[in-house]
Design an enzyme around this catalytic site. Structure first.
Site: not given
Length: 346
Positions: A118, A121
């Site tokens: 991701c 993140c």
């Protein structure tokens, strides 16, 4: 060649009982030691005062207790506590205590680093080193429960698996840790106060449903349009929304439990009416709740929090379609303890 001692907490209660019988002792001794290890969270054989010195020495000769140690504790101006936790092999993970007026929540890690990618993140930038063992997850909860009692004068009330790592990529150990956390022989917490958050691993969501788990499920969704989701969560190419939706339909059919979606709205990425409408369409098949989470920057500026106007648009669209929505303000941002910020910076 020197043999490494076995971590005693890898043994079941029956295996502990069998071990004592094999040593010419009574089976109930295993029950006593098991209680010390889990209910009393003992870090040393020396504290097991209802066990003879001779027996404690024998345990010391055969086993270790690989308990965690808090390397550093940071306290935010809003009361949030972040622990940098050192594991027995010197790797570090982070866990967080989030207090409110009515509850205290533990946000625990399940992996050292993360294997998913991701882009928003900080943890995703860390290489996945290994899965956490059940006792290492359990220990994070014990530490935070103690901190909750010490600093907020109340026991820990909730647990979320939203720290470092993808819990469903460490499925067996996560389930074993929850078994211990909810057992009367462990912490005795209700599974209804535990939420496992996943980025969406369809076959493992189905497995959870088949296994009849009692805890809550949250899905880190962030877009219900494949092209957009893949651009921010590249693994979506392997686990597309069609497969995720099918798995969640299976979950709901089996469990009848409401699904929670975690959702961040970013400027220029997923802040349009089209994005909100796609989310409504995705959620419609089952009772659901959407938590719109404030974005917490991770330094590179690629992702920017959407405007309050865009958040209001999402809120109105979801509510108009009968979907429960909560806008969550992040806690612990000043110590990098908020969602998406855990990256062992301490």
């Amino acid at each position: 060649m020197k043999q490494d001692k076995k971590d005693i907490r890898a043994l079941t209660k029956d295996q502990l009982r069998d071990f004592f019988v094999s040593q010419g002792d009574k089976a109930f001794r295993g029950n006593q030691v098991y209680e010390w290890l889990w209910q009393k969270a003992a870090h040393s054989f020396d504290v097991m005062t209802n066990v003879s010195k001779e027996t404690r020495d024998m345990l010391q000769a055969n086993f270790v207790i690989n308990h965690i140690k808090v390397d550093q504790m940071q306290r935010s101006s809003d009361g949030t506590i972040k622990n940098a936790v050192r594991l027995h092999d010197s790797l570090i993970v982070e866990s967080v205590l989030i207090p409110t007026a009515t509850r205290t929540t533990a946000c625990v890690s399940s992996q050292v680093g993360c294997s998913l990618d991701c882009k928003f993140c900080a943890t995703a930038r860390l290489k996945r080193m290994r899965n956490l063992n059940p006792d290492e997850i359990y220990d994070q909860v014990v530490v935070i429960d103690n901190e909750s009692r010490l600093y907020f004068d109340k026991p820990l009330s909730n647990i979320v698996f939203m720290g470092m790592g993808e819990p469903l990529m460490n499925y067996n150990n996560v389930l074993k840790s929850i078994d211990k956390i909810t057992s009367k022989e462990g912490l005795g917490m209700s599974p209804k106060r535990i939420t496992v958050s996943t980025s969406g691993v369809p076959k493992m969501i189905k497995k959870m449903a088949d296994d009849g788990v009692k805890f809550n499920l949250a899905v880190s969704l962030h877009s219900a349009i494949d092209k957009v989701r893949t651009s921010i969560m590249p693994f979506n190419e392997n686990f597309p929304l069609k497969d995720l939706r099918e798995a969640l339909e299976y979950w709901y059919a089996k469990t009848k439990n409401r699904i929670t979606y975690e959702y961040v709205v970013w400027e220029g990425i997923n802040d349009s009416q089209e994005d909100a409408d796609a989310l409504v369409k995705f959620c419609r098949f089952a009772p659901s709740k959407v938590n719109i989470i404030e974005y917490n920057p991770i330094d590179d500026g690629e992702f920017q929090q959407a405007s309050s106007k865009a958040i209001e648009m999402y809120q109105k669209t979801l509510e108009a379609n009968g979907i429960t929505v909560t806008v969550r303000r992040s806690r612990g941002k000043d110590i990098d303890a908020a969602c998406g910020q855990l990256a062992n910076k301490t």
